[in-house]
Write a protein that holds these residues in place. Structure first.
Motif, PDB file in Angstrom:
ATOM      1  N   GLY A  14       0.830  -1.203   0.000  1.00 56.13           N
ATOM      2  CA  GLY A  14       0.000   0.000   0.000  1.00 56.13           C
ATOM      3  C   GLY A  14       0.861   1.247   0.000  1.00 56.13           C
ATOM      4  O   GLY A  14       1.932   1.280  -0.614  1.00 56.13           O
ATOM      5  N   ASN A  15       0.424   2.267   0.705  1.00 57.05           N
ATOM      6  CA  ASN A  15       1.167   3.528   0.774  1.00 57.05           C
ATOM      7  C   ASN A  15       2.318   3.411   1.758  1.00 57.05           C
ATOM      8  O   ASN A  15       2.131   2.927   2.871  1.00 57.05           O
ATOM      9  N   ASP A  31      -0.293   3.060   5.832  1.00 55.89           N
ATOM     10  CA  ASP A  31      -1.703   2.642   5.810  1.00 55.89           C
ATOM     11  C   ASP A  31      -2.014   1.781   7.032  1.00 55.89           C
ATOM     12  O   ASP A  31      -3.151   1.645   7.440  1.00 55.89           O
ATOM     13  N   PRO A  98      -4.182   3.114  10.122  1.00 54.54           N
ATOM     14  CA  PRO A  98      -3.184   4.060   9.593  1.00 54.54           C
ATOM     15  C   PRO A  98      -2.411   4.730  10.722  1.00 54.54           C
ATOM     16  O   PRO A  98      -2.909   4.869  11.835  1.00 54.54           O
TER      17      PRO A  98
END
Length: 122
Positions: A14-15, A31, A98
């Motif tokens: 993901g990020n 995330d 997150p």
């Protein structure tokens, strides 16, 4: 050797916040986590474990009791940043939320896990 820090979208993690120089790369998830998910020579093989099928996980009555019914923890790979010395259940809380972070002008990253911060401060 200069270090660059930037956001990056990855298929597996993901990020992430990517920290790179001419030789190495280190990624930290944001995330979920906090978790170092990649450490490698530039464009090389990841030295960290990767679990794309999410086979490494924990769930059950202890997780239900401490963290709420149906909660789970995925290993996801990488290196989980956690509380030491180990304190059950806080050390093993599910890191599925997150995280907050800041990057200052000197490429110093401050990672704040708000869920863990609340658990410790209770």
């Amino acid at each position: 050797m200069p270090v660059s820090v930037y956001k990056k979208q990855t298929d597996l993690f993901g990020n992430v916040l990517a920290m790179e120089n001419d030789r190495n790369e280190l990624w930290v998830t944001h995330d979920y986590g906090p978790r170092i998910c990649r450490f490698a020579f530039k464009n090389g093989k990841n030295f960290m474990c990767e679990d794309p099928e999410k086979k490494l996980n924990s769930t059950g009555s202890d997780f239900d009791k401490y963290f709420g019914k149906g909660r789970y923890w995925y290993s996801r790979g990488g290196h989980r940043i956690w509380v030491t010395p180990e304190i059950k259940p806080i050390t093993y809380y599910p890191d599925n939320e997150p995280i907050d972070y800041t990057v200052n002008g000197n490429n110093v990253i401050k990672i704040v896990d708000t869920v863990l911060k609340e658990l410790i401060n209770e």
